[in-house]
Design a protein around this motif. Sequence first.
Motif, PDB file in Angstrom:
ATOM      1  N   ASN A 199      55.233  67.686  16.024  1.00  0.00           N
ATOM      2  CA  ASN A 199      55.771  66.351  16.300  1.00  0.00           C
ATOM      3  C   ASN A 199      56.706  65.858  15.212  1.00  0.00           C
ATOM      4  O   ASN A 199      56.480  66.120  14.031  1.00  0.00           O
ATOM      5  CB  ASN A 199      54.622  65.338  16.420  1.00  0.00           C
ATOM      6  CG  ASN A 199      53.621  65.728  17.483  1.00  0.00           C
ATOM      7  OD1 ASN A 199      52.599  66.328  17.175  1.00  0.00           O
ATOM      8  ND2 ASN A 199      53.920  65.413  18.720  1.00  0.00           N
ATOM      9  N   TYR A 223      58.041  60.510  11.288  1.00  0.00           N
ATOM     10  CA  TYR A 223      58.208  60.461   9.836  1.00  0.00           C
ATOM     11  C   TYR A 223      57.296  59.451   9.160  1.00  0.00           C
ATOM     12  O   TYR A 223      57.083  59.515   7.953  1.00  0.00           O
ATOM     13  CB  TYR A 223      59.677  60.160   9.501  1.00  0.00           C
ATOM     14  CG  TYR A 223      60.550  61.405   9.421  1.00  0.00           C
ATOM     15  CD1 TYR A 223      60.345  62.481  10.282  1.00  0.00           C
ATOM     16  CD2 TYR A 223      61.566  61.508   8.483  1.00  0.00           C
ATOM     17  CE1 TYR A 223      61.132  63.619  10.207  1.00  0.00           C
ATOM     18  CE2 TYR A 223      62.365  62.635   8.403  1.00  0.00           C
ATOM     19  CZ  TYR A 223      62.141  63.696   9.254  1.00  0.00           C
ATOM     20  OH  TYR A 223      62.923  64.816   9.171  1.00  0.00           O
ATOM     21  N   GLU A 224      56.719  58.518   9.931  1.00  0.00           N
ATOM     22  CA  GLU A 224      55.761  57.579   9.349  1.00  0.00           C
ATOM     23  C   GLU A 224      54.536  58.330   8.816  1.00  0.00           C
ATOM     24  O   GLU A 224      53.810  57.822   7.963  1.00  0.00           O
ATOM     25  CB  GLU A 224      55.315  56.551  10.398  1.00  0.00           C
ATOM     26  CG  GLU A 224      56.390  55.531  10.766  1.00  0.00           C
ATOM     27  CD  GLU A 224      57.419  56.031  11.786  1.00  0.00           C
ATOM     28  OE1 GLU A 224      57.524  57.268  12.006  1.00  0.00           O
ATOM     29  OE2 GLU A 224      58.138  55.190  12.347  1.00  0.00           O
ATOM     30  N   THR A 238      59.275  50.164  15.567  1.00  0.00           N
ATOM     31  CA  THR A 238      57.967  50.831  15.425  1.00  0.00           C
ATOM     32  C   THR A 238      57.041  50.051  14.481  1.00  0.00           C
ATOM     33  O   THR A 238      57.516  49.282  13.649  1.00  0.00           O
ATOM     34  CB  THR A 238      58.190  52.253  14.862  1.00  0.00           C
ATOM     35  OG1 THR A 238      58.899  53.012  15.820  1.00  0.00           O
ATOM     36  CG2 THR A 238      56.895  52.976  14.525  1.00  0.00           C
ATOM     37  N   ARG A 290      55.717  54.401  23.929  1.00  0.00           N
ATOM     38  CA  ARG A 290      56.936  54.901  23.293  1.00  0.00           C
ATOM     39  C   ARG A 290      58.022  55.029  24.344  1.00  0.00           C
ATOM     40  O   ARG A 290      57.762  55.125  25.538  1.00  0.00           O
ATOM     41  CB  ARG A 290      56.671  56.248  22.602  1.00  0.00           C
ATOM     42  CG  ARG A 290      56.099  57.358  23.483  1.00  0.00           C
ATOM     43  CD  ARG A 290      56.999  58.485  23.913  1.00  0.00           C
ATOM     44  NE  ARG A 290      57.955  59.036  23.052  1.00  0.00           N
ATOM     45  CZ  ARG A 290      57.806  60.186  22.363  1.00  0.00           C
ATOM     46  NH1 ARG A 290      56.690  60.865  22.442  1.00  0.00           N
ATOM     47  NH2 ARG A 290      58.801  60.643  21.649  1.00  0.00           N
ATOM     48  N   GLY A 329      65.880  63.570  21.002  1.00  0.00           N
ATOM     49  CA  GLY A 329      64.556  62.981  20.842  1.00  0.00           C
ATOM     50  C   GLY A 329      64.485  61.820  19.876  1.00  0.00           C
ATOM     51  O   GLY A 329      63.629  60.941  20.024  1.00  0.00           O
ATOM     52  N   SER A 347      63.991  58.411  21.209  1.00  0.00           N
ATOM     53  CA  SER A 347      62.738  58.081  21.907  1.00  0.00           C
ATOM     54  C   SER A 347      61.701  57.563  20.924  1.00  0.00           C
ATOM     55  O   SER A 347      60.722  58.230  20.566  1.00  0.00           O
ATOM     56  CB  SER A 347      62.236  59.307  22.678  1.00  0.00           C
ATOM     57  OG  SER A 347      63.100  59.571  23.768  1.00  0.00           O
ATOM     58  N   LYS A 401      58.751  55.820  18.883  1.00  0.00           N
ATOM     59  CA  LYS A 401      57.305  55.838  19.146  1.00  0.00           C
ATOM     60  C   LYS A 401      56.609  54.534  18.735  1.00  0.00           C
ATOM     61  O   LYS A 401      57.124  53.779  17.913  1.00  0.00           O
ATOM     62  CB  LYS A 401      56.673  56.982  18.350  1.00  0.00           C
ATOM     63  CG  LYS A 401      57.121  58.359  18.810  1.00  0.00           C
ATOM     64  CD  LYS A 401      56.557  59.439  17.925  1.00  0.00           C
ATOM     65  CE  LYS A 401      56.738  60.807  18.585  1.00  0.00           C
ATOM     66  NZ  LYS A 401      56.169  61.880  17.734  1.00  0.00           N
TER      67      LYS A 401
END
Length: 340
Positions: free
Chosen positions: A110, A113-114, A203, A257, A265, A268, A270
């Motif tokens: 996946n 990056y959080e 997000t 999301r 991607g 998109s 999340k």
Amino acid sequence: MPHVKTVPGWAIPESQATPESVYHDRRRFLKQMGFLGLGALLPACDRPFAPSAPPQPADRSIPTQPPRAATPEALLPFPPTYAKLFPASPNTAYALDRDLTHEKQATTYNNFYEFSTSKSEVHKLVGKFRTHPWEIEIAGLCERPGVYDAYDLIAKMPLEERLYRFRCVEAWAMAVPWTGFPIKALLDHVGVKNEAAFLRLVTFMRPEEAPGFEKYENYPFPYYEAITLPEAMNELAILAAGIYGKPLPAQCGAPLRLVLPWKYGLKSIKSLVGIEFTAERPPTFWNDVNPREYSWHSNVEPDVPHPRWSQKKERMLGTGENRDTLLYNGYADYVAHLYA
Ligand SMILES: Nc1nc2c(c(=O)[nH]1)N[C@H]1C(S)=C(S)[C@@H](COP(=O)(O)O)O[C@H]1N2
Ligand SMILES: [Mo]
């Protein structure tokens, strides 16, 4: 009824919200870091995403959400009744030209990056991520702005299952069954005003629940994206609450999301906490971090190479199969008119 706030915390523009001193300290820090390039901080396997120019300063003044009390109910990943919405009935209008990606692949590789810049680590780092309860703030140019309970909202939407291709800008691809609803249904629910031309999407940002906020502090978190109103109204544009017939696992962007199958991607976004309707075009995370490498639109276009690699081919997750990249990821009949 949602309770109404006029200006959501995450909607405050940086110029108004950032104290000067904080701003200048951050600039100095970024200048030091920027000489090396952010890429120097990232593992080699993730270099395709590493920006080569210093990113914009992160807006630390956007209020992070406070830690929440751990009631027994809140320890569940979603409310008990929510699971009954899954699996939703399939909408067979969206057929695939390839096999579905194995569930294990799609849920253990996946970009989020959080949590981590390392794609196979993300799913191991979501243990503290609390996806329930969850609020989504709807703001800006609409008739019914307010703070909505995510699970109540999703339950009111026309959930269905669709098989979509999904293409990351890094040239890996997958094909997955999403459970979601057309964004159009949400627009009708909240009553979008005529002056609205764009959607700004944001997000979550709760540093105690995800290690990436502090680890990669020179990224301008919280992650933010934006699309035009005609893109949001397109029948392909969905908000996904599930995958493989079940509620989204945390690493896939629970509880809700965006999914735009004709774009890379990175569009998109999340784990949404905010959607704002605007008249002006909002900035986007990757376009701000590196405009040369990530365009605002980020449509899938095989003949437009990324500055550091070709986009003509893609590699399917799991099988490693190499396929030709399709214009708009194979969805030209649905969306080409938007960019004519
Ligand atoms: N909040 C947030 N959303 C995000 C990202 C992210 O790092 N943070 N990564 C994006 C990118 S680059 C991709 S390819 C997809 C990956 O979705 P997946 O992990 O469900 O395959 O999420 C997108 N949405
Ligand atoms: Mo991506």
